[in-house]
Design a protein around this motif. Sequence first.
Motif, PDB file in Angstrom:
ATOM      1  N   ASN A 163       0.787   1.438   4.243  1.00  0.00           N
ATOM      2  CA  ASN A 163       0.702   1.249   2.254  1.00  0.00           C
ATOM      3  C   ASN A 163       0.963   0.436   2.177  1.00  0.00           C
ATOM      4  O   ASN A 163       1.951  -0.132   2.378  1.00  0.00           O
ATOM      5  CB  ASN A 163       0.187   2.488   2.291  1.00  0.00           C
ATOM      6  CG  ASN A 163       1.244   3.106   2.000  1.00  0.00           C
ATOM      7  OD1 ASN A 163       2.487   2.871   1.642  1.00  0.00           O
ATOM      8  ND2 ASN A 163       1.577   4.308   3.249  1.00  0.00           N
ATOM      9  N   ILE A 164       0.379   0.093   0.910  1.00  0.00           N
ATOM     10  CA  ILE A 164       1.782  -0.413   0.129  1.00  0.00           C
ATOM     11  C   ILE A 164       0.986   0.063  -1.646  1.00  0.00           C
ATOM     12  O   ILE A 164       0.158   0.580  -2.000  1.00  0.00           O
ATOM     13  CB  ILE A 164       1.067  -2.195  -0.180  1.00  0.00           C
ATOM     14  CG1 ILE A 164       1.753  -2.629  -1.107  1.00  0.00           C
ATOM     15  CG2 ILE A 164      -0.690  -2.562  -0.852  1.00  0.00           C
ATOM     16  CD1 ILE A 164       1.603  -4.097  -0.899  1.00  0.00           C
ATOM     17  N   MET A 165       2.428   0.025  -2.481  1.00  0.00           N
ATOM     18  CA  MET A 165       2.135   1.414  -3.501  1.00  0.00           C
ATOM     19  C   MET A 165       2.874  -0.186  -4.831  1.00  0.00           C
ATOM     20  O   MET A 165       3.567  -0.817  -4.122  1.00  0.00           O
ATOM     21  CB  MET A 165       2.937   2.082  -3.274  1.00  0.00           C
ATOM     22  CG  MET A 165       2.842   3.395  -1.495  1.00  0.00           C
ATOM     23  SD  MET A 165       3.710   4.488  -1.886  1.00  0.00           S
ATOM     24  CE  MET A 165       3.407   5.281  -3.173  1.00  0.00           C
ATOM     25  N   GLY A 166       2.403   0.520  -5.866  1.00  0.00           N
ATOM     26  CA  GLY A 166       2.955  -0.678  -7.125  1.00  0.00           C
ATOM     27  C   GLY A 166       3.115   0.306  -8.158  1.00  0.00           C
ATOM     28  O   GLY A 166       2.520   1.576  -8.527  1.00  0.00           O
ATOM     29  N   TRP A 167       3.293  -0.631  -9.373  1.00  0.00           N
ATOM     30  CA  TRP A 167       3.040  -0.385 -10.342  1.00  0.00           C
ATOM     31  C   TRP A 167       2.289  -1.479 -11.221  1.00  0.00           C
ATOM     32  O   TRP A 167       2.541  -2.461 -11.057  1.00  0.00           O
ATOM     33  CB  TRP A 167       4.352   0.083 -11.037  1.00  0.00           C
ATOM     34  CG  TRP A 167       5.043   1.762 -10.761  1.00  0.00           C
ATOM     35  CD1 TRP A 167       5.907   0.938  -9.780  1.00  0.00           C
ATOM     36  CD2 TRP A 167       5.100   2.448 -10.937  1.00  0.00           C
ATOM     37  NE1 TRP A 167       7.003   2.667  -9.214  1.00  0.00           N
ATOM     38  CE2 TRP A 167       5.864   3.121 -10.101  1.00  0.00           C
ATOM     39  CE3 TRP A 167       4.511   3.120 -11.824  1.00  0.00           C
ATOM     40  CZ2 TRP A 167       5.984   4.017 -10.422  1.00  0.00           C
ATOM     41  CZ3 TRP A 167       4.661   4.330 -12.458  1.00  0.00           C
ATOM     42  CH2 TRP A 167       5.540   5.751 -11.713  1.00  0.00           C
ATOM     43  N   TYR A 168       1.294  -1.338 -12.027  1.00  0.00           N
ATOM     44  CA  TYR A 168       0.701  -1.384 -12.979  1.00  0.00           C
ATOM     45  C   TYR A 168       0.815  -1.070 -14.649  1.00  0.00           C
ATOM     46  O   TYR A 168       1.448   0.503 -14.678  1.00  0.00           O
ATOM     47  CB  TYR A 168      -1.112  -1.449 -12.728  1.00  0.00           C
ATOM     48  CG  TYR A 168      -1.326  -2.680 -11.774  1.00  0.00           C
ATOM     49  CD1 TYR A 168      -1.085  -1.822 -10.190  1.00  0.00           C
ATOM     50  CD2 TYR A 168      -2.214  -3.600 -11.965  1.00  0.00           C
ATOM     51  CE1 TYR A 168      -1.206  -3.094  -9.044  1.00  0.00           C
ATOM     52  CE2 TYR A 168      -2.488  -3.971 -10.702  1.00  0.00           C
ATOM     53  CZ  TYR A 168      -2.493  -4.106  -9.462  1.00  0.00           C
ATOM     54  OH  TYR A 168      -2.531  -5.124  -8.331  1.00  0.00           O
ATOM     55  N   ARG A 169       0.258  -1.960 -15.254  1.00  0.00           N
ATOM     56  CA  ARG A 169       0.834  -1.634 -16.629  1.00  0.00           C
ATOM     57  C   ARG A 169      -0.198  -2.208 -17.628  1.00  0.00           C
ATOM     58  O   ARG A 169      -0.680  -2.996 -17.303  1.00  0.00           O
ATOM     59  CB  ARG A 169       2.028  -1.843 -17.214  1.00  0.00           C
ATOM     60  CG  ARG A 169       2.377  -3.504 -17.655  1.00  0.00           C
ATOM     61  CD  ARG A 169       3.524  -3.081 -17.960  1.00  0.00           C
ATOM     62  NE  ARG A 169       3.805  -5.155 -18.858  1.00  0.00           N
ATOM     63  CZ  ARG A 169       5.343  -5.379 -18.506  1.00  0.00           C
ATOM     64  NH1 ARG A 169       6.175  -4.488 -18.442  1.00  0.00           N
ATOM     65  NH2 ARG A 169       4.956  -6.515 -19.137  1.00  0.00           N
ATOM     66  N   LYS A 180       5.266  -1.320   2.708  1.00  0.00           N
ATOM     67  CA  LYS A 180       5.977   0.143   3.554  1.00  0.00           C
ATOM     68  C   LYS A 180       7.491  -0.794   4.105  1.00  0.00           C
ATOM     69  O   LYS A 180       8.871  -0.237   4.825  1.00  0.00           O
ATOM     70  CB  LYS A 180       5.098   0.737   4.868  1.00  0.00           C
ATOM     71  CG  LYS A 180       5.957   2.130   5.088  1.00  0.00           C
ATOM     72  CD  LYS A 180       4.656   2.538   5.556  1.00  0.00           C
ATOM     73  CE  LYS A 180       5.551   3.939   5.725  1.00  0.00           C
ATOM     74  NZ  LYS A 180       4.606   5.067   6.956  1.00  0.00           N
ATOM     75  N   GLY A 181       7.457  -1.937   4.608  1.00  0.00           N
ATOM     76  CA  GLY A 181       8.301  -2.613   5.407  1.00  0.00           C
ATOM     77  C   GLY A 181       8.888  -3.537   4.170  1.00  0.00           C
ATOM     78  O   GLY A 181      10.473  -4.020   4.720  1.00  0.00           O
ATOM     79  N   GLY A 182       9.009  -3.018   3.147  1.00  0.00           N
ATOM     80  CA  GLY A 182       9.695  -3.141   1.996  1.00  0.00           C
ATOM     81  C   GLY A 182      10.204  -4.888   1.089  1.00  0.00           C
ATOM     82  O   GLY A 182      10.769  -5.136   0.513  1.00  0.00           O
ATOM     83  N   SER A 183       9.203  -5.699   1.319  1.00  0.00           N
ATOM     84  CA  SER A 183       8.653  -6.689   0.648  1.00  0.00           C
ATOM     85  C   SER A 183       8.046  -6.012  -1.001  1.00  0.00           C
ATOM     86  O   SER A 183       7.233  -5.260  -0.700  1.00  0.00           O
ATOM     87  CB  SER A 183       7.797  -7.275   1.527  1.00  0.00           C
ATOM     88  OG  SER A 183       7.923  -8.095   3.311  1.00  0.00           O
ATOM     89  N   SER A 212      11.894   0.084  -5.526  1.00  0.00           N
ATOM     90  CA  SER A 212      11.941   0.811  -4.658  1.00  0.00           C
ATOM     91  C   SER A 212      11.149   1.455  -4.131  1.00  0.00           C
ATOM     92  O   SER A 212       9.937   2.730  -4.646  1.00  0.00           O
ATOM     93  CB  SER A 212      13.358   1.371  -4.781  1.00  0.00           C
ATOM     94  OG  SER A 212      13.579   2.318  -5.497  1.00  0.00           O
ATOM     95  N   ARG A 213      10.847   2.184  -2.501  1.00  0.00           N
ATOM     96  CA  ARG A 213      10.164   3.601  -2.045  1.00  0.00           C
ATOM     97  C   ARG A 213      10.986   4.206  -1.186  1.00  0.00           C
ATOM     98  O   ARG A 213      12.462   3.657  -0.216  1.00  0.00           O
ATOM     99  CB  ARG A 213       9.271   2.656  -1.618  1.00  0.00           C
ATOM    100  CG  ARG A 213       9.323   1.529  -0.067  1.00  0.00           C
ATOM    101  CD  ARG A 213       7.862   1.152  -0.038  1.00  0.00           C
ATOM    102  NE  ARG A 213       6.900   2.105   0.672  1.00  0.00           N
ATOM    103  CZ  ARG A 213       5.829   2.419   0.356  1.00  0.00           C
ATOM    104  NH1 ARG A 213       4.486   1.584   0.538  1.00  0.00           N
ATOM    105  NH2 ARG A 213       5.031   3.376   1.042  1.00  0.00           N
ATOM    106  N   ASP A 214      10.955   5.371  -1.128  1.00  0.00           N
ATOM    107  CA  ASP A 214      11.065   6.283   0.189  1.00  0.00           C
ATOM    108  C   ASP A 214      10.505   6.690   0.731  1.00  0.00           C
ATOM    109  O   ASP A 214       9.843   6.903   0.380  1.00  0.00           O
ATOM    110  CB  ASP A 214      11.520   7.361  -0.924  1.00  0.00           C
ATOM    111  CG  ASP A 214      12.548   8.592   0.068  1.00  0.00           C
ATOM    112  OD1 ASP A 214      12.165   8.474   1.729  1.00  0.00           O
ATOM    113  OD2 ASP A 214      12.853   9.361   0.041  1.00  0.00           O
ATOM    114  N   ASN A 215      10.235   6.006   2.417  1.00  0.00           N
ATOM    115  CA  ASN A 215       9.406   6.647   3.110  1.00  0.00           C
ATOM    116  C   ASN A 215       8.738   7.823   3.574  1.00  0.00           C
ATOM    117  O   ASN A 215       8.135   8.129   3.845  1.00  0.00           O
ATOM    118  CB  ASN A 215       9.147   5.030   4.520  1.00  0.00           C
ATOM    119  CG  ASN A 215       8.422   3.672   3.390  1.00  0.00           C
ATOM    120  OD1 ASN A 215       7.702   3.586   3.143  1.00  0.00           O
ATOM    121  ND2 ASN A 215       9.871   2.549   4.587  1.00  0.00           N
TER     122      ASN A 215
END
Length: 115
Positions: free
Chosen positions: A32-38, A53-56, A70-73
Motif C-alpha cells: 500500500n501507499i499512504m499520504g496526505w492531500y489538502r 511501505k518501503g519508505g519512498s 513518515s509511517r509506522d508499518n
Amino acid sequence: QVQLVESGGGLVQAGGSLRLSCAASGSTSVFNIMGWYRQAPGKQRELVATITKGGSTNYADSVKGRFTISRDNAKTTVYLQMNSLKPEDTAVYYCWYREFASAYWGQGTQVAVSS
C-alpha cells in the motif's frame, strides 16, 4: 474495506508546527501507499505528500523542506510533521490510502494557520 482515522489538526500561528496522524484499519494490504492531500476553501484538493511501505516519499513543491511524512508499518499509521507553517497551508487535510486499484479517504482534519 479500509477505515482511516485522522487526528492532530488545529489552529497555530504562522511559523508554528503541527503533527497529523492517520491510522488505517480493516482489510489493509501488505502492499500500500499512504499520504496526505489538502483542500483549501474554493480550491481543488491537492497532493501534499505520499509514502510507500518501503519508505519512498513524494512531496508537493510548496511543502518541501517544511513538511515530513513518515509511517509506522506495524501500526499502518502515517504521520505528517508540519513545520514553519504559513497561512497558505490553511486547509482541510485528508489522509489517503491506496492499495492496488482501490483508494480510501479519511474524514479530514482542519488545519488553520493565523498570520
